[in-house]
Enzyme design. Structure first.
Site, PDB file in Angstrom:
ATOM      1  N   PHE A 145     -32.229  -8.563   8.798  1.00 56.44           N
ATOM      2  CA  PHE A 145     -31.408  -9.667   9.474  1.00 56.44           C
ATOM      3  C   PHE A 145     -32.448 -10.601  10.123  1.00 56.44           C
ATOM      4  O   PHE A 145     -33.146 -10.150  10.516  1.00 56.44           O
ATOM      5  CB  PHE A 145     -30.617  -9.167  10.701  1.00 56.44           C
ATOM      6  CG  PHE A 145     -29.189  -8.214   9.872  1.00 56.44           C
ATOM      7  CD1 PHE A 145     -28.021  -8.706   9.638  1.00 56.44           C
ATOM      8  CD2 PHE A 145     -29.617  -6.855   9.841  1.00 56.44           C
ATOM      9  CE1 PHE A 145     -27.174  -7.593   9.333  1.00 56.44           C
ATOM     10  CE2 PHE A 145     -28.753  -6.012   9.405  1.00 56.44           C
ATOM     11  CZ  PHE A 145     -27.256  -6.505   9.072  1.00 56.44           C
ATOM     12  N   ASP A 146     -31.800 -11.761   9.998  1.00 57.05           N
ATOM     13  CA  ASP A 146     -32.350 -12.759  10.740  1.00 57.05           C
ATOM     14  C   ASP A 146     -31.690 -12.466  12.149  1.00 57.05           C
ATOM     15  O   ASP A 146     -30.641 -11.995  12.179  1.00 57.05           O
ATOM     16  CB  ASP A 146     -32.155 -14.224  10.370  1.00 57.05           C
ATOM     17  CG  ASP A 146     -32.155 -15.213  11.561  1.00 57.05           C
ATOM     18  OD1 ASP A 146     -33.652 -15.540  12.010  1.00 57.05           O
ATOM     19  OD2 ASP A 146     -31.514 -15.886  11.924  1.00 57.05           O
TER      20      ASP A 146
END
Length: 225
Positions: free
Chosen positions: A12-13
């Site tokens: 994930f960002d």
């Protein structure tokens, strides 16, 4: 059948995808705008700041907190305002307290039952630690710009994730709000991607994500958890 049956790892960002980045930045810009009685709108300041930050991230690596300081100061300098050092530090001082989106912690807890989880973020270690404490979910791998001394959209974060998880790229699904920072580099290395269309999303690159979802809760549904 759930999407991506061969995926084992979700990366994930963080800011804009898990943490409500848009609201946090707007609050800082709005407060400074009122203090200095600017005619420029928050939307205009945000667009200006994003362009300045992106240009700074393309330069030689330095700590993200410094880039937050300098990009905010430059944004207001272009409006004829010289921020104090305290004002220019506003983003760095507040980012660790910005809350997760309402669905973040629950969706991550659901996803963790089936997948290994990682974060790939253009941030410093200590700032990310502050944000993760609010999510109450354990991540298997955290890759920061401070660790790889590089910023997305360069590929160093993604290459480091491949190294640490020690799995083929096609076993990854990278999930991100920021289109130009994340989709193209992840896809270029053979990862699958999910574009999480959080508030403020902009499709500013022609790369084609594998999946598009309106929220993290929708991603969990897509993946059947």
């Amino acid at each position: 059948m759930p999407a991506a049956p061969d995926v084992e790892i979700l990366t994930f960002d963080c800011y804009g995808t898990l943490i409500d980045w848009e609201s946090g930045i707007r609050a800082v810009l709005g407060a400074l705008r009122e203090t200095h009685v600017l005619t420029a709108t928050v939307d205009q300041l945000l667009t200006e700041w994003e362009a300045i930050q992106f240009e700074m991230l393309a330069g030689p690596w330095r700590k993200y907190r410094e880039i937050l300081h300098d990009s905010l100061a430059e944004t207001f300098r272009r409006q004829g305002i010289a921020l104090t050092e305290f004002e220019a530090d506003a983003l760095g001082n507040h980012i660790g307290s910005w809350p997760p989106f309402a669905d973040t912690s629950d969706a991550l807890a659901r996803l963790r039952k089936k997948y290994r989880l990682g974060i790939l973020s253009n941030i410093d270690d200590i700032l990310l630690t502050q944000s993760i404490a609010q999510m109450r979910v354990k991540f298997d791998v955290l890759v920061t710009a401070e660790q790889v001394q590089s910023y997305k959209p360069r590929t160093a974060h993604f290459e480091e994730a491949l190294r640490r998880f020690d799995r083929p790229a096609d076993r990854f699904l990278h999930c991100a709000f920021g289109f130009k920072y994340d989709q193209r580099p992840a896809l270029s290395l053979g990862m699958k991607t999910a574009w999480v269309k959080r508030p403020g999303w902009i499709r500013d690159d022609e790369a084609e994500p594998t999946y598009e979802v309106p929220s993290l809760a929708a991603l969990a549904e897509l993946l059947g958890v």
